[in-house]
Write a protein that holds these residues in place. Sequence first.
Motif, mmCIF file in Angstrom:
data_model
loop_
_atom_site.group_PDB
_atom_site.id
_atom_site.type_symbol
_atom_site.label_atom_id
_atom_site.label_comp_id
_atom_site.label_asym_id
_atom_site.label_seq_id
_atom_site.Cartn_x
_atom_site.Cartn_y
_atom_site.Cartn_z
ATOM 1 N N GLU A 93 46.865 44.090 28.951
ATOM 2 C CA GLU A 93 46.015 43.923 30.125
ATOM 3 C C GLU A 93 46.136 42.495 30.649
ATOM 4 O O GLU A 93 46.341 41.550 29.898
ATOM 5 C CB GLU A 93 44.565 44.230 29.762
ATOM 6 C CG GLU A 93 44.345 45.687 29.363
ATOM 7 C CD GLU A 93 42.877 45.982 29.094
ATOM 8 O OE1 GLU A 93 42.058 45.054 29.292
ATOM 9 O OE2 GLU A 93 42.562 47.109 28.690
ATOM 10 N N GLU A 94 45.989 42.357 31.965
ATOM 11 C CA GLU A 94 46.077 41.041 32.578
ATOM 12 C C GLU A 94 44.776 40.274 32.422
ATOM 13 O O GLU A 94 43.683 40.837 32.547
ATOM 14 C CB GLU A 94 46.424 41.170 34.061
ATOM 15 C CG GLU A 94 47.854 41.561 34.320
ATOM 16 C CD GLU A 94 48.175 41.550 35.799
ATOM 17 O OE1 GLU A 94 49.269 41.997 36.140
ATOM 18 O OE2 GLU A 94 47.341 41.097 36.599
ATOM 19 N N ASP A 95 44.902 38.990 32.181
ATOM 20 C CA ASP A 95 43.752 38.095 32.115
ATOM 21 C C ASP A 95 43.414 37.657 33.537
ATOM 22 O O ASP A 95 44.246 37.029 34.204
ATOM 23 C CB ASP A 95 44.113 36.890 31.249
ATOM 24 C CG ASP A 95 42.930 35.947 31.044
ATOM 25 O OD1 ASP A 95 42.027 35.931 31.910
ATOM 26 O OD2 ASP A 95 42.926 35.233 30.036
ATOM 27 N N PRO A 96 42.216 37.970 34.045
ATOM 28 C CA PRO A 96 41.850 37.588 35.417
ATOM 29 C C PRO A 96 41.958 36.086 35.655
ATOM 30 O O PRO A 96 42.304 35.649 36.758
ATOM 31 C CB PRO A 96 40.399 38.073 35.548
ATOM 32 C CG PRO A 96 40.263 39.156 34.520
ATOM 33 C CD PRO A 96 41.150 38.745 33.389
ATOM 34 N N GLU A 97 41.663 35.281 34.636
ATOM 35 C CA GLU A 97 41.737 33.829 34.796
ATOM 36 C C GLU A 97 43.179 33.370 34.991
ATOM 37 O O GLU A 97 43.447 32.448 35.771
ATOM 38 C CB GLU A 97 41.114 33.140 33.577
ATOM 39 C CG GLU A 97 39.609 33.332 33.477
ATOM 40 C CD GLU A 97 39.004 32.535 32.340
ATOM 41 O OE1 GLU A 97 39.753 31.755 31.687
ATOM 42 O OE2 GLU A 97 37.796 32.668 32.105
ATOM 43 N N ARG A 153 45.557 35.178 36.327
ATOM 44 C CA ARG A 153 45.943 35.591 37.682
ATOM 45 C C ARG A 153 45.543 34.517 38.688
ATOM 46 O O ARG A 153 46.329 34.141 39.572
ATOM 47 C CB ARG A 153 45.279 36.915 38.056
ATOM 48 C CG ARG A 153 45.939 38.148 37.477
ATOM 49 C CD ARG A 153 45.255 39.426 37.986
ATOM 50 N NE ARG A 153 45.266 39.521 39.439
ATOM 51 C CZ ARG A 153 46.272 40.001 40.163
ATOM 52 N NH1 ARG A 153 47.369 40.412 39.564
ATOM 53 N NH2 ARG A 153 46.187 40.061 41.480
ATOM 54 N N VAL A 154 44.336 34.003 38.557
ATOM 55 C CA VAL A 154 43.845 32.963 39.472
ATOM 56 C C VAL A 154 44.621 31.672 39.258
ATOM 57 O O VAL A 154 44.970 30.968 40.218
ATOM 58 C CB VAL A 154 42.333 32.747 39.269
ATOM 59 C CG1 VAL A 154 41.858 31.522 40.049
ATOM 60 C CG2 VAL A 154 41.571 33.993 39.697
ATOM 61 N N THR A 195 49.842 44.031 41.041
ATOM 62 C CA THR A 195 48.647 44.038 41.877
ATOM 63 C C THR A 195 48.666 42.911 42.900
ATOM 64 O O THR A 195 48.955 41.752 42.559
ATOM 65 C CB THR A 195 47.377 43.902 41.008
ATOM 66 O OG1 THR A 195 47.432 44.862 39.951
ATOM 67 C CG2 THR A 195 46.127 44.136 41.840
ATOM 68 N N TYR A 209 46.957 40.191 45.435
ATOM 69 C CA TYR A 209 45.780 39.334 45.283
ATOM 70 C C TYR A 209 44.685 39.735 46.270
ATOM 71 O O TYR A 209 44.954 40.069 47.430
ATOM 72 C CB TYR A 209 46.151 37.875 45.501
ATOM 73 C CG TYR A 209 46.754 37.224 44.270
ATOM 74 C CD1 TYR A 209 45.957 36.918 43.175
ATOM 75 C CD2 TYR A 209 48.106 36.926 44.215
ATOM 76 C CE1 TYR A 209 46.497 36.320 42.045
ATOM 77 C CE2 TYR A 209 48.657 36.326 43.082
ATOM 78 C CZ TYR A 209 47.842 36.027 42.001
ATOM 79 O OH TYR A 209 48.383 35.446 40.878
ATOM 80 N N GLU A 232 39.995 36.583 44.753
ATOM 81 C CA GLU A 232 40.884 35.798 43.892
ATOM 82 C C GLU A 232 41.422 34.579 44.638
ATOM 83 O O GLU A 232 41.585 33.503 44.050
ATOM 84 C CB GLU A 232 42.039 36.671 43.394
ATOM 85 C CG GLU A 232 41.621 37.698 42.336
ATOM 86 C CD GLU A 232 42.762 38.626 41.951
ATOM 87 O OE1 GLU A 232 42.939 38.887 40.736
ATOM 88 O OE2 GLU A 232 43.466 39.115 42.867
#
Length: 357
Positions: free
Chosen positions: A292-296, A298-299, A314, A316, A320
């Motif tokens: 799973e991707e870490d939302p932090e 991604r930012v 995905t 942005y 984000e």
Amino acid sequence: MLKSHFNLKKDETEEAESEEEPVTEAIVEEEKMVIDISEERILKKSEVSIRLSWLGKTAEGDGYTYLKATITWMKLTNIEAITCFKHLQFVDVSNNNLNIQRLQPVTELPFLILLQADNNELYTAALKTCKYLQVLILNYNQLTTVKHVFQPQLSTLEVGYNQINEIVVNKMPHLRCIDFRYNVIRELPLAMDFPKLDSLYLAGNKIKSLLGIETLTNLRILHVRNNPIKYLNGFVPELVKLQYLNLRNCKVATLRQVKKLRMLPALEVLILKGTPYLGGPGKESAEAAVEEEDPEIRVEVLAALPKLKRFNKTEYSPEERQEAKELMNQWQEEGEKDEEDDEDVAEELGEEMRPNE
């Protein structure tokens, strides 16, 4: 992702003369696997007739005829009958028993545009020159080199799943797509002379460095997933058209490496799934497929590369983008610091000074 060649496997409803070069001695060397005459399987004209499709205008424009022949899975060793169908432009002879000598009859088709010969018995790709050939697809053979390929109009060369260990390609002025995926290539040439190259597919090789891509100023797609690439050196501002970069399951481990992509003015899509930076193993595995991707993160990536439109699968979101803007401001206030241990820095400097072996 679209590749810049025709696909002969689609449903039927979809979509001054060069001097002929002699077949090189490599062809003789190639015929290590001689087919027993008792096993010979000769193509008949009637078998070609029932495998024709794609009704269209002749090259001369004086009538209509079938332009495509799909002659696959027939254990063929002799396809000379195909020369009787002079108007063919698209030919697929995949999954047969053809060596390079037995494949040569297709070069007698005067209007041939696309040839697909996957999964045959090819040890060399030294086909005679075809005046109009634009797409050559030779996946799943036993090729170790493509240095004998010269087709003056060639735009796509696809030779995945062979045993090629280096990128040695003759200069062909119209070449736009090269696909060497899943071979055994260890490094890129330090000077690649493909001025019109649009797409380069090198997934599943043994490449550690991207040094050498600097000269590919028209490159739009670079696909290098499943390679042991740790340091993102080789990218320069002159790569003004590079929009898509796939580094899935590579060994990129730090934000410092990601920030090197800032100099790519057109980069819109970045794939880093499966890399150590995202907590992956840095190689193809079931674990990497389900992570799973870490939302932090991604930012963090968007803050480093604010022009990105998509990260992994995905796009942005506006939320984000706002978070990334705030993180960028924080970095500016605090001063950016990218931690990387001394051993990694020394190793990277060694890579940057790699000689042309």
